[in-house]
Scaffold this motif. Structure first.
Motif, PDB file in Angstrom:
ATOM      1  N   HIS A  85       0.767  -1.151   0.025  1.00 32.42           N
ATOM      2  CA  HIS A  85       0.014  -0.128  -0.057  1.00 32.42           C
ATOM      3  C   HIS A  85       0.885   1.342  -0.066  1.00 32.42           C
ATOM      4  O   HIS A  85       0.579   2.273  -0.806  1.00 32.42           O
ATOM      5  CB  HIS A  85      -0.865  -0.034   1.431  1.00 32.42           C
ATOM      6  CG  HIS A  85      -1.846   1.009   1.252  1.00 32.42           C
ATOM      7  ND1 HIS A  85      -2.912   1.150   0.208  1.00 32.42           N
ATOM      8  CD2 HIS A  85      -1.989   2.108   2.350  1.00 32.42           C
ATOM      9  CE1 HIS A  85      -3.511   2.456   0.499  1.00 32.42           C
ATOM     10  NE2 HIS A  85      -3.181   2.763   1.735  1.00 32.42           N
ATOM     11  N   ILE A  86       1.817   1.346   0.912  1.00 32.28           N
ATOM     12  CA  ILE A  86       2.472   2.530   1.182  1.00 32.28           C
ATOM     13  C   ILE A  86       4.227   2.250   1.059  1.00 32.28           C
ATOM     14  O   ILE A  86       4.598   1.083   1.724  1.00 32.28           O
ATOM     15  CB  ILE A  86       2.573   3.106   2.374  1.00 32.28           C
ATOM     16  CG1 ILE A  86       1.019   3.684   2.451  1.00 32.28           C
ATOM     17  CG2 ILE A  86       3.156   4.419   2.537  1.00 32.28           C
ATOM     18  CD1 ILE A  86       0.560   4.216   3.690  1.00 32.28           C
ATOM     19  N   LEU A  87       5.004   2.713   0.281  1.00 27.43           N
ATOM     20  CA  LEU A  87       6.494   2.736   0.212  1.00 27.43           C
ATOM     21  C   LEU A  87       6.878   3.890   0.854  1.00 27.43           C
ATOM     22  O   LEU A  87       6.700   4.966   0.386  1.00 27.43           O
ATOM     23  CB  LEU A  87       6.804   2.318  -1.265  1.00 27.43           C
ATOM     24  CG  LEU A  87       8.667   2.421  -1.574  1.00 27.43           C
ATOM     25  CD1 LEU A  87       9.129   1.132  -0.784  1.00 27.43           C
ATOM     26  CD2 LEU A  87       8.675   2.428  -3.053  1.00 27.43           C
ATOM     27  N   VAL A  88       8.098   3.826   1.763  1.00 30.37           N
ATOM     28  CA  VAL A  88       8.561   4.851   2.396  1.00 30.37           C
ATOM     29  C   VAL A  88      10.140   4.738   2.246  1.00 30.37           C
ATOM     30  O   VAL A  88      10.648   3.704   2.326  1.00 30.37           O
ATOM     31  CB  VAL A  88       8.326   4.986   3.804  1.00 30.37           C
ATOM     32  CG1 VAL A  88       8.970   6.221   4.642  1.00 30.37           C
ATOM     33  CG2 VAL A  88       6.819   4.783   4.151  1.00 30.37           C
ATOM     34  N   GLU A  89      10.701   5.935   1.611  1.00 24.39           N
ATOM     35  CA  GLU A  89      12.100   6.127   1.633  1.00 24.39           C
ATOM     36  C   GLU A  89      12.547   7.215   2.670  1.00 24.39           C
ATOM     37  O   GLU A  89      12.123   8.302   2.807  1.00 24.39           O
ATOM     38  CB  GLU A  89      12.370   6.757   0.238  1.00 24.39           C
ATOM     39  CG  GLU A  89      14.044   6.788   0.113  1.00 24.39           C
ATOM     40  CD  GLU A  89      15.059   5.810   0.312  1.00 24.39           C
ATOM     41  OE1 GLU A  89      15.975   5.666   0.584  1.00 24.39           O
ATOM     42  OE2 GLU A  89      14.288   4.220   0.042  1.00 24.39           O
ATOM     43  N   CYS A  90      13.550   6.613   3.521  1.00 29.45           N
ATOM     44  CA  CYS A  90      13.970   7.608   4.794  1.00 29.45           C
ATOM     45  C   CYS A  90      15.444   7.654   4.513  1.00 29.45           C
ATOM     46  O   CYS A  90      16.314   7.092   3.979  1.00 29.45           O
ATOM     47  CB  CYS A  90      14.033   6.607   5.973  1.00 29.45           C
ATOM     48  SG  CYS A  90      12.274   6.201   6.392  1.00 29.45           S
ATOM     49  N   ILE A 105      13.180   6.353  -4.991  1.00 29.03           N
ATOM     50  CA  ILE A 105      11.960   5.587  -4.762  1.00 29.03           C
ATOM     51  C   ILE A 105      10.976   5.194  -5.855  1.00 29.03           C
ATOM     52  O   ILE A 105      10.247   4.095  -6.002  1.00 29.03           O
ATOM     53  CB  ILE A 105      11.170   6.360  -3.694  1.00 29.03           C
ATOM     54  CG1 ILE A 105       9.932   5.519  -3.200  1.00 29.03           C
ATOM     55  CG2 ILE A 105      10.469   7.567  -4.206  1.00 29.03           C
ATOM     56  CD1 ILE A 105       9.417   6.316  -1.931  1.00 29.03           C
ATOM     57  N   ALA A 106      11.076   5.850  -7.060  1.00 31.45           N
ATOM     58  CA  ALA A 106      10.238   5.626  -8.266  1.00 31.45           C
ATOM     59  C   ALA A 106      11.003   4.267  -8.776  1.00 31.45           C
ATOM     60  O   ALA A 106      10.132   3.310  -9.313  1.00 31.45           O
ATOM     61  CB  ALA A 106      10.315   6.575  -9.091  1.00 31.45           C
ATOM     62  N   VAL A 119       8.257  10.155   1.001  1.00 34.15           N
ATOM     63  CA  VAL A 119       9.915  10.435   1.309  1.00 34.15           C
ATOM     64  C   VAL A 119      10.105  11.164   2.563  1.00 34.15           C
ATOM     65  O   VAL A 119       9.433  12.334   2.598  1.00 34.15           O
ATOM     66  CB  VAL A 119      10.302  11.044  -0.319  1.00 34.15           C
ATOM     67  CG1 VAL A 119      11.754  11.347  -0.197  1.00 34.15           C
ATOM     68  CG2 VAL A 119      10.324  10.093  -1.178  1.00 34.15           C
ATOM     69  N   THR A 120      10.972  10.830   3.540  1.00 32.34           N
ATOM     70  CA  THR A 120      11.325  11.908   4.405  1.00 32.34           C
ATOM     71  C   THR A 120      12.834  11.686   5.021  1.00 32.34           C
ATOM     72  O   THR A 120      13.374  10.854   4.535  1.00 32.34           O
ATOM     73  CB  THR A 120      10.221  11.436   5.514  1.00 32.34           C
ATOM     74  OG1 THR A 120      10.609  12.284   6.831  1.00 32.34           O
ATOM     75  CG2 THR A 120      10.707  10.080   5.911  1.00 32.34           C
TER      76      THR A 120
END
Length: 148
Positions: A85-90, A105-106, A119-120
């Protein structure tokens, strides 16, 4: 560690081999505390405590193959059916969020096919929703909470 742009959370710490470690509730072990790990742990708490995603739907630091290369995503949130559902890049707080970060991330999402991306660097957060029909992402003010 530096104050991040997230609510304050209580974390468990310990000293391990003269280094500070933080307890990761997903991996069920202490992880050496780096600036990026500090952001990752805040993201997990944000997703579970603010957005109400069940801890059992969240996964961190798993290997994926992209164009034959081994990569590792930071955080994903699964749907009950197992899709992502959600992909996060830290990134660490001192790392600027640039076009390269969005490109990264893409590329990961080409394998993962998440509906949403975050993205954070802990200070600045960017949220996107994928439009697979148009092959683009649309920026959002926030990501949806669980069951929205």
């Amino acid at each position: 560690m530096q104050k991040l742009n997230f609510p304050d959370y209580n974390f468990r710490f310990k000293n391990s081999e003269n280094k500070v470690a933080i307890f990761d509730g997903i991996r069920k072990k202490f992880i050496i505390l780096t600036p990026e790990e500090w952001v990752r742990q805040h993201v997990v708490r944000f997703l579970c405590e603010e957005k109400k995603y069940p801890l059992s739907h969240v996964n961190v630091e798993k290997i994926i193959k992209i164009n034959g290369l081994t990569k590792r995503y930071d955080v994903v949130v699964f749907q009950p059916d197992g899709t992502i559902h959600i992909l996060v890049e830290c990134k660490a707080p001192d790392v600027a969020i640039t076009q390269n970060t969005f490109d990264q991330i893409a590329r990961y999402n080409m394998q993962i096919n998440a509906s949403y991306m975050m993205v954070t660097n802990g200070l600045n957060h960017y949220f996107c929703q994928m439009d697979y029909n148009l092959g683009e992402y649309r920026f959002l003010r926030d990501i949806p909470a669980y069951n929205e």
